[in-house]
Design an enzyme around this catalytic site. Structure first.
Site, PDB file in Angstrom:
ATOM      1  N   GLY A  43       0.799  -1.230   0.000  1.00  0.00           N
ATOM      2  CA  GLY A  43       0.000   0.000   0.000  1.00  0.00           C
ATOM      3  C   GLY A  43       0.827   1.272   0.000  1.00  0.00           C
ATOM      4  N   GLY A 184       0.906  23.357   4.353  1.00  0.00           N
ATOM      5  CA  GLY A 184       0.555  22.445   5.441  1.00  0.00           C
ATOM      6  C   GLY A 184       1.786  22.058   6.247  1.00  0.00           C
ATOM      7  N   ILE A 187       2.733  16.466   9.557  1.00  0.00           N
ATOM      8  CA  ILE A 187       3.857  15.522   9.550  1.00  0.00           C
ATOM      9  C   ILE A 187       4.472  15.399   8.152  1.00  0.00           C
ATOM     10  CG2 ILE A 187       4.569  13.166  10.061  1.00  0.00           C
ATOM     11  CD1 ILE A 187       3.637  14.320  12.578  1.00  0.00           C
ATOM     12  N   VAL A 242      -3.159  29.489   2.627  1.00  0.00           N
ATOM     13  CA  VAL A 242      -3.035  29.612   1.177  1.00  0.00           C
ATOM     14  C   VAL A 242      -4.457  29.708   0.629  1.00  0.00           C
ATOM     15  CG1 VAL A 242      -2.252  28.505  -0.935  1.00  0.00           C
ATOM     16  CG2 VAL A 242      -0.889  28.306   1.153  1.00  0.00           C
ATOM     17  N   GLY A 277      -3.299  17.138   4.397  1.00  0.00           N
ATOM     18  CA  GLY A 277      -4.042  16.014   4.945  1.00  0.00           C
ATOM     19  C   GLY A 277      -4.341  14.974   3.879  1.00  0.00           C
ATOM     20  N   ASP A 318      -6.909   3.388   7.013  1.00  0.00           N
ATOM     21  CA  ASP A 318      -7.087   4.808   6.691  1.00  0.00           C
ATOM     22  C   ASP A 318      -8.479   5.133   6.151  1.00  0.00           C
ATOM     23  OD1 ASP A 318      -4.441   5.232   7.346  1.00  0.00           O
ATOM     24  OD2 ASP A 318      -3.883   6.137   5.418  1.00  0.00           O
ATOM     25  N   ALA A 326       0.153   3.655   9.990  1.00  0.00           N
ATOM     26  CA  ALA A 326       0.346   2.266   9.594  1.00  0.00           C
ATOM     27  C   ALA A 326       0.174   1.314  10.776  1.00  0.00           C
ATOM     28  CB  ALA A 326       1.726   2.097   8.979  1.00  0.00           C
ATOM     29  N   HIS A 450      23.275   2.562  31.496  1.00  0.00           N
ATOM     30  CA  HIS A 450      24.044   3.802  31.385  1.00  0.00           C
ATOM     31  C   HIS A 450      25.252   3.581  30.475  1.00  0.00           C
ATOM     32  CE1 HIS A 450      25.910   7.572  32.551  1.00  0.00           C
ATOM     33  NE2 HIS A 450      27.047   6.901  32.709  1.00  0.00           N
TER      34      HIS A 450
HETATM   35  P1  FAD Z   1      -3.050   2.047   2.146  1.00  0.00           P
HETATM   36  O1  FAD Z   1      -1.681   1.798   2.602  1.00  0.00           O
HETATM   37  O2  FAD Z   1      -3.353   3.290   1.416  1.00  0.00           O
HETATM   38  O3  FAD Z   1      -3.435   0.785   1.255  1.00  0.00           O
HETATM   39  C1  FAD Z   1      -4.612   0.668   0.550  1.00  0.00           C
HETATM   40  C2  FAD Z   1      -4.343  -0.149  -0.699  1.00  0.00           C
HETATM   41  O4  FAD Z   1      -5.590  -0.471  -1.312  1.00  0.00           O
HETATM   42  C3  FAD Z   1      -3.544   0.588  -1.764  1.00  0.00           C
HETATM   43  O5  FAD Z   1      -2.382  -0.131  -2.103  1.00  0.00           O
HETATM   44  C4  FAD Z   1      -4.499   0.711  -2.952  1.00  0.00           C
HETATM   45  O6  FAD Z   1      -3.832   0.554  -4.204  1.00  0.00           O
HETATM   46  C5  FAD Z   1      -5.440  -0.441  -2.713  1.00  0.00           C
HETATM   47  N1  FAD Z   1      -6.776  -0.240  -3.284  1.00  0.00           N
HETATM   48  C6  FAD Z   1      -7.599   0.833  -3.136  1.00  0.00           C
HETATM   49  N2  FAD Z   1      -8.771   0.615  -3.768  1.00  0.00           N
HETATM   50  C7  FAD Z   1      -8.688  -0.608  -4.322  1.00  0.00           C
HETATM   51  C8  FAD Z   1      -9.581  -1.396  -5.090  1.00  0.00           C
HETATM   52  N3  FAD Z   1     -10.804  -0.966  -5.403  1.00  0.00           N
HETATM   53  N4  FAD Z   1      -9.166  -2.620  -5.526  1.00  0.00           N
HETATM   54  C9  FAD Z   1      -7.919  -3.078  -5.214  1.00  0.00           C
HETATM   55  N5  FAD Z   1      -7.040  -2.378  -4.486  1.00  0.00           N
HETATM   56  C10 FAD Z   1      -7.413  -1.171  -4.033  1.00  0.00           C
HETATM   57  N6  FAD Z   1       2.273   6.035   8.884  1.00  0.00           N
HETATM   58  C11 FAD Z   1       3.041   5.636   9.915  1.00  0.00           C
HETATM   59  O7  FAD Z   1       2.535   4.984  10.823  1.00  0.00           O
HETATM   60  N7  FAD Z   1       4.371   5.933   9.971  1.00  0.00           N
HETATM   61  C12 FAD Z   1       4.971   6.658   9.002  1.00  0.00           C
HETATM   62  O8  FAD Z   1       6.174   6.913   9.081  1.00  0.00           O
HETATM   63  C13 FAD Z   1       4.195   7.095   7.903  1.00  0.00           C
HETATM   64  N8  FAD Z   1       4.761   7.805   6.910  1.00  0.00           N
HETATM   65  C14 FAD Z   1       3.987   8.201   5.846  1.00  0.00           C
HETATM   66  C15 FAD Z   1       4.590   8.968   4.860  1.00  0.00           C
HETATM   67  C16 FAD Z   1       3.846   9.395   3.777  1.00  0.00           C
HETATM   68  C17 FAD Z   1       4.514  10.218   2.700  1.00  0.00           C
HETATM   69  C18 FAD Z   1       2.468   9.039   3.685  1.00  0.00           C
HETATM   70  C19 FAD Z   1       1.654   9.476   2.508  1.00  0.00           C
HETATM   71  C20 FAD Z   1       1.869   8.287   4.672  1.00  0.00           C
HETATM   72  C21 FAD Z   1       2.616   7.864   5.774  1.00  0.00           C
HETATM   73  N9  FAD Z   1       2.051   7.128   6.816  1.00  0.00           N
HETATM   74  C22 FAD Z   1       2.820   6.746   7.876  1.00  0.00           C
HETATM   75  C23 FAD Z   1       0.634   6.724   6.791  1.00  0.00           C
HETATM   76  C24 FAD Z   1       0.489   5.262   6.309  1.00  0.00           C
HETATM   77  O9  FAD Z   1       1.068   5.152   5.029  1.00  0.00           O
HETATM   78  C25 FAD Z   1      -0.975   4.856   6.267  1.00  0.00           C
HETATM   79  O10 FAD Z   1      -1.575   5.073   7.514  1.00  0.00           O
HETATM   80  C26 FAD Z   1      -1.115   3.381   5.911  1.00  0.00           C
HETATM   81  O11 FAD Z   1      -0.544   3.120   4.654  1.00  0.00           O
HETATM   82  C27 FAD Z   1      -2.590   2.972   5.906  1.00  0.00           C
HETATM   83  O12 FAD Z   1      -2.738   1.654   5.491  1.00  0.00           O
HETATM   84  P2  FAD Z   1      -4.054   1.158   4.722  1.00  0.00           P
HETATM   85  O13 FAD Z   1      -3.786  -0.274   4.399  1.00  0.00           O
HETATM   86  O14 FAD Z   1      -5.251   1.549   5.461  1.00  0.00           O
HETATM   87  O15 FAD Z   1      -4.077   1.998   3.368  1.00  0.00           O
HETATM   88  P1  NAD Z   2      -1.838  16.633   8.731  1.00  0.00           P
HETATM   89  O1  NAD Z   2      -3.267  16.602   9.046  1.00  0.00           O
HETATM   90  O2  NAD Z   2      -0.849  16.056   9.667  1.00  0.00           O
HETATM   91  O3  NAD Z   2      -1.368  18.149   8.492  1.00  0.00           O
HETATM   92  C1  NAD Z   2      -1.961  19.000   7.553  1.00  0.00           C
HETATM   93  C2  NAD Z   2      -1.701  20.440   7.958  1.00  0.00           C
HETATM   94  O4  NAD Z   2      -2.099  21.297   6.902  1.00  0.00           O
HETATM   95  C3  NAD Z   2      -2.471  20.867   9.201  1.00  0.00           C
HETATM   96  O5  NAD Z   2      -1.577  21.372  10.155  1.00  0.00           O
HETATM   97  C4  NAD Z   2      -3.438  21.938   8.657  1.00  0.00           C
HETATM   98  O6  NAD Z   2      -3.695  22.960   9.594  1.00  0.00           O
HETATM   99  C5  NAD Z   2      -2.689  22.454   7.441  1.00  0.00           C
HETATM  100  N1  NAD Z   2      -3.534  23.091   6.389  1.00  0.00           N
HETATM  101  C6  NAD Z   2      -4.689  22.614   5.867  1.00  0.00           C
HETATM  102  N2  NAD Z   2      -5.148  23.448   4.901  1.00  0.00           N
HETATM  103  C7  NAD Z   2      -4.264  24.471   4.790  1.00  0.00           C
HETATM  104  C8  NAD Z   2      -4.168  25.656   3.964  1.00  0.00           C
HETATM  105  N3  NAD Z   2      -5.078  25.947   3.042  1.00  0.00           N
HETATM  106  N4  NAD Z   2      -3.106  26.488   4.137  1.00  0.00           N
HETATM  107  C9  NAD Z   2      -2.153  26.203   5.067  1.00  0.00           C
HETATM  108  N5  NAD Z   2      -2.203  25.106   5.862  1.00  0.00           N
HETATM  109  C10 NAD Z   2      -3.229  24.244   5.727  1.00  0.00           C
HETATM  110  O7  NAD Z   2      -1.718  15.938   7.280  1.00  0.00           O
HETATM  111  P2  NAD Z   2      -0.460  15.499   6.412  1.00  0.00           P
HETATM  112  O8  NAD Z   2       0.796  16.068   6.933  1.00  0.00           O
HETATM  113  O9  NAD Z   2      -0.835  15.752   4.992  1.00  0.00           O
HETATM  114  O10 NAD Z   2      -0.420  13.941   6.664  1.00  0.00           O
HETATM  115  C11 NAD Z   2      -1.528  13.104   6.300  1.00  0.00           C
HETATM  116  C12 NAD Z   2      -1.576  11.840   7.121  1.00  0.00           C
HETATM  117  O11 NAD Z   2      -0.457  10.992   6.862  1.00  0.00           O
HETATM  118  C13 NAD Z   2      -1.578  12.149   8.599  1.00  0.00           C
HETATM  119  O12 NAD Z   2      -2.723  11.531   9.154  1.00  0.00           O
HETATM  120  C14 NAD Z   2      -0.342  11.524   9.143  1.00  0.00           C
HETATM  121  O13 NAD Z   2      -0.577  10.891  10.362  1.00  0.00           O
HETATM  122  C15 NAD Z   2       0.054  10.507   8.081  1.00  0.00           C
HETATM  123  N6  NAD Z   2       1.529  10.473   8.047  1.00  0.00           N
HETATM  124  C16 NAD Z   2       2.196   9.998   9.136  1.00  0.00           C
HETATM  125  C17 NAD Z   2       3.570  10.031   9.163  1.00  0.00           C
HETATM  126  C18 NAD Z   2       4.277   9.505  10.363  1.00  0.00           C
HETATM  127  O14 NAD Z   2       3.665   8.813  11.156  1.00  0.00           O
HETATM  128  N7  NAD Z   2       5.555   9.792  10.547  1.00  0.00           N
HETATM  129  C19 NAD Z   2       4.287  10.562   8.109  1.00  0.00           C
HETATM  130  C20 NAD Z   2       3.575  11.074   7.033  1.00  0.00           C
HETATM  131  C21 NAD Z   2       2.196  11.006   7.014  1.00  0.00           C
END
Ligand code: FAD
Ligand code: NAD
Length: 471
Positions: A43, A184, A187, A242, A277, A318, A326, A450
């Site tokens: 994913g 934004g 994270i 923005v 977001g 998600d 994750a 330590h």
């Molecule tokens: P997803 O991982 O989105 O998986 C859903 C899958 O379903 C996808 O592969 C998609 O192709 C498939 N799918 C969708 N619709 C269909 C369909 N109709 N048929 C077949 N397949 C389909 N979280 C953390 O905990 N730690 C982190 O460090 C972290 N870093 C992140 C960094 C970034 C840049 C981003 C964008 C996210 C990050 N996250 C992190 C968030 C994390 O990636 C998600 O919370 C996690 O992937 C959610 O898992 P999921 O299986 O619900 O969804």
């Molecule tokens: P987020 O919700 O963490 O942050 C989005 C930010 O954008 C907020 O602070 C919000 O106030 C701001 N914002 C929204 N509209 C705006 C505008 N028009 N102008 C200026 N600021 C604006 O969302 P994200 O950073 O996009 O991350 C998405 C999801 O992915 C989160 O749920 C996060 O938990 C997950 N994620 C997790 C990790 C990790 O665990 N290390 C890493 C990457 C992503």
């Protein structure tokens, strides 16, 4: 064609939620199929999220450190050059190794992997458009929706993943932009902003709220994080919204309004990262054919046992309620399979850690000060700075602190907030303590090796009910 045999469980989506559920179901002896359209398992997290971002964060940190933080350690380095292509290759090697590993685990646990796009034909049947062409359908006694999320678009700015990018584009830019604006300061904005800032881009983060870090980060910790990231060269425009964007010219233009009636301004950038977001992804899933509902934010509606309106169709990760993380998806996957197989399961939503993998890292679990104040819950605070920790001192990496919040009467730990080196690993200890209902004295009377950074954790615990020794 159709997969004739009815499965015990059909899973739509092979992300963390879906693949963990599939493996667990296989282990429990269920006949299970997992449908994934991406062409790879894992994913968002493994392909374009957690894993590639941490690879770039780690290697860009190393590059930045070699450039700026070696002399005082007695290391003289010569000509340091960035080879972005090879940095990207290292990222791809980590990703492909892990996604292929899941295919292996599917085979090991007897999971059928169907490569294609699934959509509900009816309550028990999922039609699949196969990636290789053609169609099939699968029927399941149980169905699990795990289709994840996608980046929320900014109205008027279309993603081309080159100049107007989501996190996915930010993970594979071909050159370091001169100027990057991040919309934004959550994270994603701070992690990917850090990567490109370290590699040489001038990064400005525009955040609507008056604090960075997104929901949940403790305000005091957020302020420290902002100060330290600013020192590394990232500019912040807080309390700034923005309003519109225009990508038609050579540079991308953004109109920003100071949130509290300040002067509007135009800012320009080579690359704009939209990180405002993520939103649940159910496009083309045909939820209506199974009579299922989403709420006003597009989340699939479920009960406390992950059941949708149709009780044999469950949903996790998600695409439904809760933090988009994750490890949260993984916990739900195991619990959902336990509900199906045994009738009971459990996830403690009060004890889900969060980590921001910048340098220093920021990590927290449980409640923050503001949340406790909002609920009129009394608390006491204990803090310990890394500048007084021996290991941080030997590592010349002393920015940050550990902060603990505890019940003043029972001393029970209520929350822990860390900014500092290795905060993301250290938070596991706080998570375990919170899960077991530990008091801060339980933590402080536990012997810690330590010299370790974890001693700062022990001493912050000590500071909540007594005094830290070293500060
Ligand atoms: P997803 O991982 O989105 O998986 C859903 C899958 O379903 C996808 O592969 C998609 O192709 C498939 N799918 C969708 N619709 C269909 C369909 N109709 N048929 C077949 N397949 C389909 N979280 C953390 O905990 N730690 C982190 O460090 C972290 N870093 C992140 C960094 C970034 C840049 C981003 C964008 C996210 C990050 N996250 C992190 C968030 C994390 O990636 C998600 O919370 C996690 O992937 C959610 O898992 P999921 O299986 O619900 O969804
Ligand atoms: P987020 O919700 O963490 O942050 C989005 C930010 O954008 C907020 O602070 C919000 O106030 C701001 N914002 C929204 N509209 C705006 C505008 N028009 N102008 C200026 N600021 C604006 O969302 P994200 O950073 O996009 O991350 C998405 C999801 O992915 C989160 O749920 C996060 O938990 C997950 N994620 C997790 C990790 C990790 O665990 N290390 C890493 C990457 C992503």
């Amino acid at each position: 064609a159709s997969q004739a045999e009815e499965k015990d469980l059909v899973i739509i989506g092979g992300g963390v939620a879906g693949y963990v559920a599939a493996i667990k179901a296989g282990q429990e002896g269920l006949k299970v199929a997992c449908i994934e359209k991406r062409g790879a398992l894992g994913g968002t997290c493994l392909n374009v999220g957690c894993i590639p971002s941490k690879s770039l964060l780690n290697n860009s940190h190393l590059y930045h450190q070699i450039l700026h933080d070696t002399k005082n350690r007695g290391i003289e380095v010569g000509d340091v050059k960035l080879n972005l292509q090879n940095m990207m290759k290292a990222k791809e090697t980590s990703v492909s190794g892990l996604t292929k590993g899941i295919e292996f685990l599917f085979k090991k646990n007897g999971v059928e992997y169907i490569k294609g796009t699934g959509s509900f034909a009816d309550e028990h049947t999922v039609k699949v458009n196969l990636n290789d062409g053609g169609e099939t359908s699968v029927t399941g006694k149980n169905i699990l929706i795990a289709t994840g999320s996608e980046s929320t678009p900014f109205p008027g700015l279309e993603f081309d993943e080159k100049r107007v990018i989501t996190s996915t584009g930010a993970l594979s830019l071909e050159k370091v932009p001169e100027k990057m604006v991040v919309i934004g300061g959550g994270i994603i904005g701070l992690e990917m902003g850090s990567v490109w800032s370290r590699l040489g881009a001038k990064v400005t983060v525009v955040e609507f709220l008056n604090q960075i870090g997104g929901p949940g980060m403790d305000a005091e910790i957020s302020k420290q994080a902002q100060k330290l990231l600013k020192k590394q060269g990232i500019d912040f425009k807080l309390g700034t919204k923005v309003v519109s964007g225009d990508a038609s010219g050579e540079l991308v233009k953004l109109e920003v309004d100071a949130a509290k009636g300040g002067k509007p301004e135009t800012i320009e950038a080579d690359v704009v990262l939209v990180a405002i977001g993520r939103r649940p992804y159910t496009a083309g899933l045909g939820l209506e054919n199974a009579g299922l509902e989403v709420d006003e934010r597009g989340r699939v509606v479920i009960d406390s046992e992950y059941r949708t309106k149709a009780s044999h169709i469950r949903c996790i990760g998600d695409v439904t309620f809760g933090p988009m993380l994750a490890h949260k998806a993984e916990e739900e996957a195991v619990a959902a399979i336990e509900y199906i197989k045994k009738g009971y399961g459990h996830v403690n939503y009060g004890v889900i850690p969060s980590v921001m993998y910048t340098h220093p890292e920021v990590a927290w679990v449980g409640q923050n000060e503001q949340e406790l104040k909002d609920q009129n819950i009394p608390y006491k605070v204990g803090t310990f700075p890394f500048s007084a920790n021996s290991r941080a001192k030997t590592n010349l990496d002393t920015d940050g602190m550990v902060k603990m919040l505890a019940d003043p009467e029972t001393d029970r730990l209520l929350g822990c907030h860390i900014i500092g080196p290795n905060a993301g690993e250290m938070i596991a200890e706080a998570t375990l303590a919170l899960e077991y209902g530990a008091s801060t004295e339980d933590i402080a009377r536990t012997c810690h090796a330590h010299p370790t950074l974890a001693e700062a954790f022990k001493e912050a615990a000590m500071a909540t009910y007594s005094k830290a020794i070293h500060f």
